[in-house]
Design a protein around this motif. Sequence first.
Motif, PDB file in Angstrom:
ATOM      1  N   SER A  86      16.523  71.352  67.625  1.00  0.00           N
ATOM      2  CA  SER A  86      16.329  72.094  68.875  1.00  0.00           C
ATOM      3  C   SER A  86      15.422  71.371  69.865  1.00  0.00           C
ATOM      4  O   SER A  86      15.470  71.643  71.067  1.00  0.00           O
ATOM      5  N   ARG A 124      18.861  68.299  78.952  1.00  0.00           N
ATOM      6  CA  ARG A 124      18.212  69.550  78.539  1.00  0.00           C
ATOM      7  C   ARG A 124      18.066  69.584  77.022  1.00  0.00           C
ATOM      8  O   ARG A 124      18.929  69.120  76.289  1.00  0.00           O
ATOM      9  N   ARG A 125      16.971  70.162  76.551  1.00  0.00           N
ATOM     10  CA  ARG A 125      16.760  70.265  75.104  1.00  0.00           C
ATOM     11  C   ARG A 125      17.697  71.320  74.516  1.00  0.00           C
ATOM     12  O   ARG A 125      17.988  72.330  75.159  1.00  0.00           O
ATOM     13  N   LYS A 127      17.329  73.584  72.400  1.00  0.00           N
ATOM     14  CA  LYS A 127      16.818  74.955  72.272  1.00  0.00           C
ATOM     15  C   LYS A 127      17.074  75.773  73.532  1.00  0.00           C
ATOM     16  O   LYS A 127      17.047  77.002  73.488  1.00  0.00           O
ATOM     17  N   ALA A 128      17.338  75.107  74.660  1.00  0.00           N
ATOM     18  CA  ALA A 128      17.626  75.804  75.907  1.00  0.00           C
ATOM     19  C   ALA A 128      19.130  75.985  76.131  1.00  0.00           C
ATOM     20  O   ALA A 128      19.526  76.562  77.141  1.00  0.00           O
ATOM     21  N   TYR A 129      19.955  75.499  75.197  1.00  0.00           N
ATOM     22  CA  TYR A 129      21.406  75.616  75.332  1.00  0.00           C
ATOM     23  C   TYR A 129      21.864  77.034  74.984  1.00  0.00           C
ATOM     24  O   TYR A 129      21.324  77.680  74.089  1.00  0.00           O
TER      25      TYR A 129
END
Length: 299
Positions: A86, A124-125, A127-129
Amino acid sequence: MITVEHLSKRYGSHPAVDDVSFTCEPGTVTGFLGPNGAGKSTTMRMICGLTPPTAGTATVDGRAYRRMGNPGRRIGVLLDASAQHSGRTGREVLTLAAMTMGIDRRGVEASLDRVGLNSTAAKRRVKAYSLGMRQRLGLAYAMLGDPGILILDEPANGLDPEGIFWMRGLLRDFADRGGTVLLSSHLLREVEAVADRLIVIGGGRVVAQGDKDELLAGTGTLVRALDRPALEAVLARAGLTGTATTDGGVVVQADAETIGRAAAGAGLVLLELRPAGSGGLEQMFLTLTAGDSVKEAVR
């Protein structure tokens, strides 16, 4: 080719998978259907070497997954879209995968573009998906090594209708170019739209498998009348058995001519009379796996 022969997995006294056998051939999409807890994911995990079988074998092109030196170049796998670090970005996930498989890292951008993840999403990381974005990243990961085989467990989860349509085209194109796809999904209509063959599993056992058109041809005829109670009465007098659908029709185990003659003899106005088609897939699925979801939930 994927070959599964007499595959079984037991957890104590519970047979999660019981003597399952099937093949998936090049140039085809095979839909793997069954209710929750039927054994689909366990079977896929055994094919991919993540779960050791109690009995039987699962091979890809004649070899066990664990015996392949660089399996990502032969088989693309998506079993859990959330199984990514993540804290890494989408680009980092694919770059590390490319390094592990010995693939030119310049292919990462092409893979991201193929699944519709733009440069902003790539940075984007994870965990933000959203779940849909993770599914797209998982597909990019699975196809990064240009494999000839894809094994996908519920890849449409989290995708919107446009995304599901896109994925259908992606998998159909992959198979049409000679690839092999084993696809598990609860979306029966989407499976029907893309699959060539179907495998239905219930209670850990294969309850039906074969060519999609052949299986659906045996599911009956869909008939819809202006007066449904009158239709049911006509069918009963003719000795025809029918099962009501959720949209007002009746699936009857008889050919269209027999049903049409019975309706005409009674002066009944029919609105629809055709092979059951997608309604037949739903009806076949529910009939073959009746009660399995409840049994698994309380086991």
